[in-house]
Design a protein around this motif. Structure first.
Motif, PDB file in Angstrom:
ATOM      1  N   PHE A 186       0.837  -1.195   0.000  1.00  0.00           N
ATOM      2  CA  PHE A 186       0.000   0.000   0.000  1.00  0.00           C
ATOM      3  C   PHE A 186       0.873   1.246   0.000  1.00  0.00           C
ATOM      4  O   PHE A 186       1.977   1.252   0.543  1.00  0.00           O
ATOM      5  CB  PHE A 186      -0.918   0.018   1.217  1.00  0.00           C
ATOM      6  CG  PHE A 186      -1.920  -1.099   1.215  1.00  0.00           C
ATOM      7  CD1 PHE A 186      -3.087  -1.005   0.479  1.00  0.00           C
ATOM      8  CD2 PHE A 186      -1.690  -2.254   1.947  1.00  0.00           C
ATOM      9  CE1 PHE A 186      -4.007  -2.037   0.468  1.00  0.00           C
ATOM     10  CE2 PHE A 186      -2.601  -3.296   1.944  1.00  0.00           C
ATOM     11  CZ  PHE A 186      -3.760  -3.186   1.201  1.00  0.00           C
ATOM     12  N   LYS A 187       0.353   2.296  -0.590  1.00  0.00           N
ATOM     13  CA  LYS A 187       1.070   3.566  -0.667  1.00  0.00           C
ATOM     14  C   LYS A 187       0.068   4.695  -0.509  1.00  0.00           C
ATOM     15  O   LYS A 187      -1.002   4.679  -1.130  1.00  0.00           O
ATOM     16  CB  LYS A 187       1.778   3.679  -2.025  1.00  0.00           C
ATOM     17  CG  LYS A 187       2.357   5.042  -2.351  1.00  0.00           C
ATOM     18  CD  LYS A 187       3.682   5.276  -1.643  1.00  0.00           C
ATOM     19  CE  LYS A 187       4.290   6.598  -2.092  1.00  0.00           C
ATOM     20  NZ  LYS A 187       5.613   6.841  -1.463  1.00  0.00           N
ATOM     21  N   VAL A 188       0.414   5.698   0.328  1.00  0.00           N
ATOM     22  CA  VAL A 188      -0.437   6.870   0.487  1.00  0.00           C
ATOM     23  C   VAL A 188       0.038   7.960  -0.470  1.00  0.00           C
ATOM     24  O   VAL A 188       1.216   8.331  -0.464  1.00  0.00           O
ATOM     25  CB  VAL A 188      -0.423   7.383   1.934  1.00  0.00           C
ATOM     26  CG1 VAL A 188      -1.236   8.674   2.050  1.00  0.00           C
ATOM     27  CG2 VAL A 188      -0.981   6.334   2.876  1.00  0.00           C
ATOM     28  N   PHE A 189      -0.866   8.448  -1.289  1.00  0.00           N
ATOM     29  CA  PHE A 189      -0.563   9.505  -2.248  1.00  0.00           C
ATOM     30  C   PHE A 189      -1.243  10.804  -1.808  1.00  0.00           C
ATOM     31  O   PHE A 189      -2.312  10.779  -1.194  1.00  0.00           O
ATOM     32  CB  PHE A 189      -1.070   9.149  -3.649  1.00  0.00           C
ATOM     33  CG  PHE A 189      -0.392   7.951  -4.258  1.00  0.00           C
ATOM     34  CD1 PHE A 189       0.754   8.095  -5.023  1.00  0.00           C
ATOM     35  CD2 PHE A 189      -0.916   6.688  -4.075  1.00  0.00           C
ATOM     36  CE1 PHE A 189       1.369   7.002  -5.590  1.00  0.00           C
ATOM     37  CE2 PHE A 189      -0.315   5.571  -4.647  1.00  0.00           C
ATOM     38  CZ  PHE A 189       0.835   5.734  -5.406  1.00  0.00           C
ATOM     39  N   GLY A 190      -0.630  11.928  -2.159  1.00  0.00           N
ATOM     40  CA  GLY A 190      -1.237  13.212  -1.860  1.00  0.00           C
ATOM     41  C   GLY A 190      -0.907  13.704  -0.473  1.00  0.00           C
ATOM     42  O   GLY A 190      -0.072  13.141   0.241  1.00  0.00           O
ATOM     43  N   ALA A 191      -1.577  14.782  -0.070  1.00  0.00           N
ATOM     44  CA  ALA A 191      -1.317  15.390   1.231  1.00  0.00           C
ATOM     45  C   ALA A 191      -2.605  15.956   1.799  1.00  0.00           C
ATOM     46  O   ALA A 191      -3.615  16.093   1.108  1.00  0.00           O
ATOM     47  CB  ALA A 191      -0.263  16.497   1.090  1.00  0.00           C
ATOM     48  N   ASP A 192      -2.533  16.294   3.113  1.00  0.00           N
ATOM     49  CA  ASP A 192      -3.674  16.864   3.820  1.00  0.00           C
ATOM     50  C   ASP A 192      -4.908  15.966   3.689  1.00  0.00           C
ATOM     51  O   ASP A 192      -4.798  14.756   3.744  1.00  0.00           O
ATOM     52  CB  ASP A 192      -3.968  18.274   3.303  1.00  0.00           C
ATOM     53  CG  ASP A 192      -2.759  19.189   3.513  1.00  0.00           C
ATOM     54  OD1 ASP A 192      -2.059  18.994   4.514  1.00  0.00           O
ATOM     55  OD2 ASP A 192      -2.531  20.058   2.667  1.00  0.00           O
ATOM     56  N   LYS A 193      -6.065  16.563   3.466  1.00  0.00           N
ATOM     57  CA  LYS A 193      -7.296  15.773   3.394  1.00  0.00           C
ATOM     58  C   LYS A 193      -7.537  15.178   2.019  1.00  0.00           C
ATOM     59  O   LYS A 193      -8.532  14.487   1.814  1.00  0.00           O
ATOM     60  CB  LYS A 193      -8.486  16.635   3.821  1.00  0.00           C
ATOM     61  CG  LYS A 193      -8.468  16.998   5.304  1.00  0.00           C
ATOM     62  CD  LYS A 193      -9.755  17.685   5.705  1.00  0.00           C
ATOM     63  CE  LYS A 193      -9.767  17.980   7.210  1.00  0.00           C
ATOM     64  NZ  LYS A 193     -11.018  18.623   7.643  1.00  0.00           N
ATOM     65  N   ARG A 194      -6.623  15.443   1.073  1.00  0.00           N
ATOM     66  CA  ARG A 194      -6.795  14.892  -0.274  1.00  0.00           C
ATOM     67  C   ARG A 194      -5.987  13.604  -0.421  1.00  0.00           C
ATOM     68  O   ARG A 194      -5.614  13.218  -1.513  1.00  0.00           O
ATOM     69  CB  ARG A 194      -6.352  15.921  -1.321  1.00  0.00           C
ATOM     70  CG  ARG A 194      -6.722  15.558  -2.746  1.00  0.00           C
ATOM     71  CD  ARG A 194      -8.225  15.503  -2.928  1.00  0.00           C
ATOM     72  NE  ARG A 194      -8.600  15.143  -4.289  1.00  0.00           N
ATOM     73  CZ  ARG A 194      -8.826  13.910  -4.708  1.00  0.00           C
ATOM     74  NH1 ARG A 194      -8.729  12.903  -3.846  1.00  0.00           N
ATOM     75  NH2 ARG A 194      -9.188  13.650  -5.948  1.00  0.00           N
ATOM     76  N   LYS A 195      -5.713  12.950   0.673  1.00  0.00           N
ATOM     77  CA  LYS A 195      -4.918  11.736   0.629  1.00  0.00           C
ATOM     78  C   LYS A 195      -5.692  10.594  -0.016  1.00  0.00           C
ATOM     79  O   LYS A 195      -6.869  10.395   0.272  1.00  0.00           O
ATOM     80  CB  LYS A 195      -4.474  11.324   2.032  1.00  0.00           C
ATOM     81  CG  LYS A 195      -3.376  12.193   2.611  1.00  0.00           C
ATOM     82  CD  LYS A 195      -2.946  11.683   3.976  1.00  0.00           C
ATOM     83  CE  LYS A 195      -1.840  12.558   4.557  1.00  0.00           C
ATOM     84  NZ  LYS A 195      -1.429  12.085   5.904  1.00  0.00           N
ATOM     85  N   LEU A 196      -5.013   9.861  -0.865  1.00  0.00           N
ATOM     86  CA  LEU A 196      -5.579   8.660  -1.463  1.00  0.00           C
ATOM     87  C   LEU A 196      -4.684   7.482  -1.123  1.00  0.00           C
ATOM     88  O   LEU A 196      -3.455   7.607  -1.091  1.00  0.00           O
ATOM     89  CB  LEU A 196      -5.674   8.800  -2.985  1.00  0.00           C
ATOM     90  CG  LEU A 196      -6.731   9.764  -3.537  1.00  0.00           C
ATOM     91  CD1 LEU A 196      -6.584   9.887  -5.046  1.00  0.00           C
ATOM     92  CD2 LEU A 196      -8.134   9.284  -3.180  1.00  0.00           C
ATOM     93  N   THR A 197      -5.304   6.357  -0.867  1.00  0.00           N
ATOM     94  CA  THR A 197      -4.557   5.118  -0.644  1.00  0.00           C
ATOM     95  C   THR A 197      -4.456   4.376  -1.961  1.00  0.00           C
ATOM     96  O   THR A 197      -5.445   4.240  -2.680  1.00  0.00           O
ATOM     97  CB  THR A 197      -5.255   4.231   0.402  1.00  0.00           C
ATOM     98  OG1 THR A 197      -5.376   4.950   1.622  1.00  0.00           O
ATOM     99  CG2 THR A 197      -4.448   2.957   0.648  1.00  0.00           C
ATOM    100  N   GLY A 198      -3.270   3.919  -2.259  1.00  0.00           N
ATOM    101  CA  GLY A 198      -3.074   3.129  -3.468  1.00  0.00           C
ATOM    102  C   GLY A 198      -2.752   1.685  -3.120  1.00  0.00           C
ATOM    103  O   GLY A 198      -1.868   1.417  -2.299  1.00  0.00           O
ATOM    104  N   PHE A 199      -3.503   0.761  -3.684  1.00  0.00           N
ATOM    105  CA  PHE A 199      -3.173  -0.659  -3.555  1.00  0.00           C
ATOM    106  C   PHE A 199      -2.333  -1.011  -4.769  1.00  0.00           C
ATOM    107  O   PHE A 199      -2.837  -1.092  -5.884  1.00  0.00           O
ATOM    108  CB  PHE A 199      -4.442  -1.504  -3.489  1.00  0.00           C
ATOM    109  CG  PHE A 199      -4.186  -2.994  -3.411  1.00  0.00           C
ATOM    110  CD1 PHE A 199      -3.104  -3.503  -2.706  1.00  0.00           C
ATOM    111  CD2 PHE A 199      -5.031  -3.891  -4.056  1.00  0.00           C
ATOM    112  CE1 PHE A 199      -2.868  -4.874  -2.636  1.00  0.00           C
ATOM    113  CE2 PHE A 199      -4.803  -5.256  -3.993  1.00  0.00           C
ATOM    114  CZ  PHE A 199      -3.719  -5.749  -3.282  1.00  0.00           C
TER     115      PHE A 199
END
Length: 400
Positions: A186-199
């Motif tokens: 898993f990888k977290v993309f973006g910052a603040d409240k616009r974060k998306l999790t990538g599988f």
């Protein structure tokens, strides 16, 4: 991989029948769950389910969520909290002691790169691949991009449907890491409240089983390997035995001399050979060819250990050097010690041994393991306390 073949087959049939459909994918798990991230299920608008996202306990509610996604034509992330065994909100006690996040994606068959079409590209050719699925764990109102990136390693083909969020270079970097690890993460993309999790999902090629021998004892072996979703090739020099009619579940059935077998099959680190022709000279010639090619990972030889030692002796007499490295990859007698007697039991024993070798496992009983059964390399995403509180509120909203 077999589940994906079944899903793509059901997808094609649904298109032919004019049905609408959605794909449900387990994208994130915290704690214990029957199915791990990457499990998928195709749902048609008439309620047909292909694949599985749980042991059967979530499918009923998942059907309703999938139909809603189809109706609204919008990706939806649904969270099931099974940590509270007394919670009967879902109508069943799941008992898995985990939080399961499932992404529902309506499938537009007119779109050439919809999620199922991306899976079809993965299955099209024998090569490794990476698929990236993006979703938001922190907000149910945020857009859920879904299955939107594919990289085929050998052909170096890239499909990026989420280019409005991330360029291909950023996602290719993560796919490179997956290839290096030979695993998903898993990888977290973006910052603040616009974060998306990538599988970041790594797809390895299915095991390829090459069986030398088209006798009756090979039939259950082929059928059981096919159930596992393996590619199976049967080779034999006898025209009367090596037929597709005798082995309908085999991927390929080839009539050839032992010396020519290596020229008819693709050999990689997930190719496994079995010598079971009951013809000493045929098995010997194939063993010789494989040792000379020196690219095999596993050779299983049916019969007593004395037979294999005799083969070593004859090959050494021909000047062929059989190293300790060669011998470490040759298994004879083939199979695990489970007391197998019948052809079906021997097939089970052989396939269990190959599966253990494939995954670098010992084959011991699971009750003897002190660590978790499933691979824990795919650690769940960690968030700050504030983010978790916001997330938990969202979970309770979804469940209630």
């Amino acid at each position: 991989m077999k589940e994906f073949f079944e899903i793509t087959k059901a997808y094609q049939q649904a298109i032919a029948d004019g049905k609408r459909m959605a794909l449900a994918t387990v994208v994130h798990v915290e704690g214990s769950s029957y199915r791990r991230p990457g499990a998928r299920m195709l749902v048609t608008d008439d309620g047909q389910l292909t694949g599985a996202i749980s042991g059967g306990c979530l499918e009923g509610d998942a059907l309703r969520k999938a139909l809603l996604a189809i109706s609204q034509q919008k990706n939806k992330l649904v969270t099931y909290d099974t940590t509270d065994e007394s919670d009967t909100t879902l109508g069943v006690q799941l008992g898995c002691n985990g939080i399961v996040h499932i992404l529902f994606e309506p499938i537009d068959a007119a779109q050439p790169d919809n999620p199922v079409e991306l899976l079809k590209k993965v299955l099209l050719k024998r090569q490794n691949a990476v698929v990236i699925t993006l979703f938001s764990l922190l907000s149910r109102t945020e857009k859920q991009p879904g299955t939107c990136f594919l990289h085929l390693q050998h052909d170096n083909i890239v499909v990026n449907k989420c280019h409005d969020l991330f360029n291909s270079a950023a996602l290719l970097e993560e796919s490179t890491v997956a290839y290096q690890l030979s695993d998903s993460f898993f990888k977290v993309f973006g910052a603040d409240k616009r974060k998306l999790t990538g599988f970041i999902e790594y797809f390895n090629t299915p095991p390829s089983l090459v069986i030398a021998g088209a006798g009756n004892d090979t039939i259950p072996l082929v059928e059981m390997a096919a159930i596992l979703g393996w590619e199976v090739t049967v080779v034999d020099g006898r025209v009367s035995h090596a037929t597709k009619a005798r082995f309908p579940k085999a991927t390929n059935v080839i009539v050839t001399k032992a010396e020519e077998v290596v020229n008819h099959v693709q050999i990689d680190n997930r190719t496994f050979f079995l010598l079971m022709t009951h013809n000493y000279n045929y098995d010997l010639a194939l063993l010789k060819g494989l040792i000379l090619k020196d690219q095999f990972r596993y050779i299983g030889a049916l019969g007593p250990k004395k037979k294999l030692e005799r083969m070593y002796g004859e090959l050494s007499a021909e000047g062929i050097v059989i190293t300790d490295s060669h011998k470490s990859k040759i298994y004879g007698p083939v199979g695990m010690d489970i007391g197998a007697e019948t052809s079906e039991e021997i097939a089970l024993s052989v396939l269990a041994e190959i599966k253990a070798v494939l995954n670098d496992k010992s084959g011991k009983s699971l009750r003897e393991k002190t660590e978790p059964i499933h691979n824990r390399a795919r650690k769940p995403v960690e968030y700050s306390r504030d983010e978790k509180e916001e997330f938990l509120c969202a979970v309770q909203t979804v469940i209630s």
